[in-house]
Motif scaffolding. Structure first.
Motif, PDB file in Angstrom:
ATOM      1  N   SER A  59       0.850  -1.198   0.000  1.00  0.00           N
ATOM      2  CA  SER A  59       0.000   0.000   0.000  1.00  0.00           C
ATOM      3  C   SER A  59       0.886   1.248   0.000  1.00  0.00           C
ATOM      4  CB  SER A  59      -0.870   0.026   1.264  1.00  0.00           C
ATOM      5  OG  SER A  59      -0.054   0.199   2.408  1.00  0.00           O
ATOM      6  N   GLY A  60       0.245   2.382  -0.231  1.00  0.00           N
ATOM      7  CA  GLY A  60       0.964   3.640  -0.124  1.00  0.00           C
ATOM      8  C   GLY A  60       1.420   3.910   1.305  1.00  0.00           C
ATOM      9  N   THR A  61       0.592   3.508   2.253  1.00  0.00           N
ATOM     10  CA  THR A  61       0.946   3.675   3.667  1.00  0.00           C
ATOM     11  C   THR A  61       2.226   2.898   3.982  1.00  0.00           C
ATOM     12  OG1 THR A  61      -1.410   3.803   4.162  1.00  0.00           O
ATOM     13  CG2 THR A  61       0.067   3.443   6.025  1.00  0.00           C
ATOM     14  N   LEU A  64       5.397   4.494   2.520  1.00  0.00           N
ATOM     15  CA  LEU A  64       5.919   5.575   3.368  1.00  0.00           C
ATOM     16  C   LEU A  64       6.609   5.020   4.609  1.00  0.00           C
ATOM     17  CD1 LEU A  64       2.837   7.944   3.049  1.00  0.00           C
ATOM     18  CD2 LEU A  64       5.176   8.609   2.471  1.00  0.00           C
ATOM     19  N   THR A  85      -3.638  16.694   4.735  1.00  0.00           N
ATOM     20  CA  THR A  85      -3.291  15.525   3.944  1.00  0.00           C
ATOM     21  C   THR A  85      -4.151  14.369   4.409  1.00  0.00           C
ATOM     22  OG1 THR A  85      -1.479  14.043   3.260  1.00  0.00           O
ATOM     23  CG2 THR A  85      -1.438  14.810   5.530  1.00  0.00           C
ATOM     24  N   ALA A  88      -2.723   8.878   6.503  1.00  0.00           N
ATOM     25  CA  ALA A  88      -1.637   7.904   6.338  1.00  0.00           C
ATOM     26  C   ALA A  88      -0.260   8.557   6.349  1.00  0.00           C
ATOM     27  CB  ALA A  88      -1.828   7.124   5.041  1.00  0.00           C
ATOM     28  N   THR A  89      -0.175   9.810   5.884  1.00  0.00           N
ATOM     29  CA  THR A  89       1.121  10.510   5.883  1.00  0.00           C
ATOM     30  C   THR A  89       1.670  10.613   7.307  1.00  0.00           C
ATOM     31  OG1 THR A  89       0.129  11.880   4.130  1.00  0.00           O
ATOM     32  CG2 THR A  89       2.320  12.500   4.888  1.00  0.00           C
ATOM     33  N   VAL A 131       3.901  16.518   0.652  1.00  0.00           N
ATOM     34  CA  VAL A 131       2.825  15.778  -0.007  1.00  0.00           C
ATOM     35  C   VAL A 131       2.470  16.537  -1.291  1.00  0.00           C
ATOM     36  CG1 VAL A 131       0.472  14.895   0.220  1.00  0.00           C
ATOM     37  CG2 VAL A 131       1.945  15.059   2.246  1.00  0.00           C
ATOM     38  N   ASP A 157       5.648  12.172  -0.448  1.00  0.00           N
ATOM     39  CA  ASP A 157       4.378  11.446  -0.478  1.00  0.00           C
ATOM     40  C   ASP A 157       3.739  11.795  -1.821  1.00  0.00           C
ATOM     41  OD1 ASP A 157       1.822  10.483  -0.367  1.00  0.00           O
ATOM     42  OD2 ASP A 157       1.495  11.018   1.740  1.00  0.00           O
ATOM     43  N   ALA A 159       1.522   9.942  -3.399  1.00  0.00           N
ATOM     44  CA  ALA A 159       0.355   9.064  -3.534  1.00  0.00           C
ATOM     45  C   ALA A 159      -0.734   9.641  -4.444  1.00  0.00           C
ATOM     46  CB  ALA A 159      -0.233   8.759  -2.156  1.00  0.00           C
ATOM     47  N   SER A 181       0.895   5.403  -3.974  1.00  0.00           N
ATOM     48  CA  SER A 181      -0.188   4.476  -3.641  1.00  0.00           C
ATOM     49  C   SER A 181      -0.856   4.035  -4.933  1.00  0.00           C
ATOM     50  CB  SER A 181      -1.207   5.186  -2.757  1.00  0.00           C
ATOM     51  OG  SER A 181      -2.430   4.454  -2.733  1.00  0.00           O
ATOM     52  N   LYS A 186      -6.749   6.171  -7.021  1.00  0.00           N
ATOM     53  CA  LYS A 186      -5.611   7.025  -7.394  1.00  0.00           C
ATOM     54  C   LYS A 186      -5.476   7.051  -8.919  1.00  0.00           C
ATOM     55  CE  LYS A 186      -4.970   7.279  -3.065  1.00  0.00           C
ATOM     56  NZ  LYS A 186      -4.284   7.957  -1.997  1.00  0.00           N
ATOM     57  N   GLY A 194      -2.176  -1.520  -3.134  1.00  0.00           N
ATOM     58  CA  GLY A 194      -0.809  -1.625  -3.639  1.00  0.00           C
ATOM     59  C   GLY A 194      -0.090  -0.314  -3.445  1.00  0.00           C
ATOM     60  N   TYR A 311      -9.641  17.377   2.815  1.00  0.00           N
ATOM     61  CA  TYR A 311     -10.157  16.544   3.894  1.00  0.00           C
ATOM     62  C   TYR A 311     -10.828  17.461   4.889  1.00  0.00           C
ATOM     63  CZ  TYR A 311      -7.089  13.313   1.573  1.00  0.00           C
ATOM     64  OH  TYR A 311      -6.511  12.553   0.614  1.00  0.00           O
TER      65      TYR A 311
HETATM   66  C1  LIG Z   1      -3.912   7.427  -0.564  1.00  0.00           C
HETATM   67  C2  LIG Z   1      -2.881   8.175   0.196  1.00  0.00           C
HETATM   68  C3  LIG Z   1      -1.970   7.533   1.069  1.00  0.00           C
HETATM   69  C4  LIG Z   1      -2.123   6.095   1.480  1.00  0.00           C
HETATM   70  O1  LIG Z   1      -2.078   5.169   0.453  1.00  0.00           O
HETATM   71  P1  LIG Z   1      -2.802   3.753   0.676  1.00  0.00           P
HETATM   72  O2  LIG Z   1      -2.418   2.989  -0.560  1.00  0.00           O
HETATM   73  O3  LIG Z   1      -4.256   3.992   0.763  1.00  0.00           O
HETATM   74  O4  LIG Z   1      -2.225   3.142   1.900  1.00  0.00           O
HETATM   75  C5  LIG Z   1      -0.985   8.296   1.653  1.00  0.00           C
HETATM   76  N1  LIG Z   1      -0.880   9.625   1.420  1.00  0.00           N
HETATM   77  C6  LIG Z   1      -1.726  10.275   0.605  1.00  0.00           C
HETATM   78  C7  LIG Z   1      -1.541  11.737   0.378  1.00  0.00           C
HETATM   79  C8  LIG Z   1      -2.768   9.575  -0.019  1.00  0.00           C
HETATM   80  O5  LIG Z   1      -3.613  10.240  -0.814  1.00  0.00           O
END
Ligand SMILES: *Cc1c(COP(=O)(O)O)cnc(C)c1O
Length: 367
Positions: A59-61, A64, A85, A88-89, A131, A157, A159, A181, A186, A194, A311
């Motif tokens: 994942s993107g999380t 990072l 943001t 997850a950041t 970000v 970041d 993502a 991410s 996305k 992923g 957000y």
């Molecule tokens: C989506 C997102 C993430 C997390 O990615 P995941 O694949 O959902 O874990 C982190 N940072 C930003 C800015 C995002 O938009």
């Protein structure tokens, strides 16, 4: 008429033939974890970004988190990030044991404020996470100029910014490590979860290869306490097919954004997104600002327009970070934006008719 926030059908049509063949091959071979197709996608994505290495992860999380872990960031360290943001950041910083330090944003781009960053750097700052929010790169040169002399690492970041360009260079090749991410919504989205880390740093690359695979080097030897965080071969097949269309789809997003711009430019009370002249925007999200946002959102939903908020609560005010001790008023620009920001429908295959319906609905509601 109804306009969904996102519609994947146009994307699926474009890749359908290729993935049906290639997925069947994976199903027959059964190489579901770290198959050859996964390695090939890593190489293709690194090449696309103009970087040397890429490591596919869960994942993107995790991208990072593993990027920070590869830099040995942990307890006692501080990592600076913008508060406006996705959470997850910040979570990835917390996972390492380090302390997230939140800074304010620039109100024209919604990206990290360089002035706010300057005031937040201390002797304990180990990394900065800019970000590239909504699809536009952060002020990377200014951020790197502050980080480099003090030995602070920069981890992007990215993502929300696959394929965005900053001063002629793609996002992903602008810093020590960049994290993407592939969450389905996305601009490059898988058929599940992923992510990927992109880097030019060979030692970080080798460490992340181990970290994502139980700390393994070789089949039975475990050099470090790693994790289980790999990109599935099935997802890699989907992503490889979509990557070939990414630039085309990003151009289509820009066309949609231009239609929005034309239809909304003279509407009082609607603040349109701004793209700085030295970078591109890939419009992962088309976010406008509106004073009475919550009422407008409700009325748009009633008219069948899919809208979301990215957000509504800045991370420093989330309950999960109550222990960090921030209060309303601490990061005022981000707090103002959180109250007014509204994401309109945006996807590459959106029609002008759909854009017109959204804009007409918004004008009716604002009147
Ligand atoms: C989506 C997102 C993430 C997390 O990615 P995941 O694949 O959902 O874990 C982190 N940072 C930003 C800015 C995002 O938009």
């Amino acid at each position: 008429m109804k306009v969904p926030f996102i519609d994947f059908s146009g994307q699926y049509e474009a890749i359908q033939d290729e993935i049906e063949v290639n997925l069947k091959a994976v199903f027959r071979k059964g190489n579901f974890i770290l198959g050859q197709e996964e390695k090939q996608f890593e190489e293709a994505f690194a090449c696309y970004c103009g970087a040397r290495y890429a490591v596919g992860v869960n994942s993107g999380t995790d991208a990072l988190f593993l990027a920070l872990a590869s830099l040995d960031i942990g307890g006692g360290d501080e990592v600076i990030l913008p508060t406006h943001t996705f959470i997850a950041t910040a979570l990835c910083v917390s996972y390492t044991g380090a302390t997230p330090v939140f800074v304010d944003i620039d109100e024209t781009t919604y990206n990290m404020s360089v002035a706010s960053l300057q005031g937040a750097i201390t002797k304990r700052t180990k990394a900065i996470i800019p970000v590239h929010l909504y699809g536009q790169a952060a002020d990377m040169d200014e951020i790197k100029a502050m980080a480099r002399p003090q030995g602070i690492q920069v981890v992007e970041d990215a993502a929300q910014a696959h394929g965005a360009v900053y001063k002629g260079q793609k996002v992903g090749s602008l810093s020590d490590l960049a994290c993407f991410s592939f969450y389905p919504t996305k601009s490059l989205g898988a058929f599940g979860d992923g992510g990927i880390v992109v880097t030019n740093n060979e030692s970080c690359y080798k460490k992340i290869l181990m970290l994502r695979d139980y700390g393994r080097e070789g089949r039975y030897e475990h050099k470090i306490k790693g994790y289980n965080s790999r990109l599935d071969t099935v997802q890699a097949v989907v992503l490889a097919a979509k990557l070939k269309f990414l630039d085309e789809w990003n151009r289509k997003r820009n066309t949609v954004a231009a239609w929005y711009g034309n239809h909304l430019k003279d509407v009082p009370g609607v603040v349109l997104p701004r793209t700085l002249p030295d970078r591109t925007h890939i419009f992962q999200t088309f976010a406008v600002r509106i004073k009475n946002r919550d009422a407008v959102l409700e009325e748009l939903q009633k008219k069948g327009v899919g809208v979301l908020i990215h957000y509504p609560i800045p991370v420093h005010l989330q309950e999960a970070y109550a222990d960090a001790g921030y209060q309303r008023g601490d990061l005022p620009a981000a707090e103002r934006v959180a109250d007014e920001i509204l994401s309109l429908p945006m996807f590459p295959h959106m029609s002008e008719e759909q854009v017109e319906y959204v804009c007409q609905s918004l004008k009716d509601v604002m009147r």
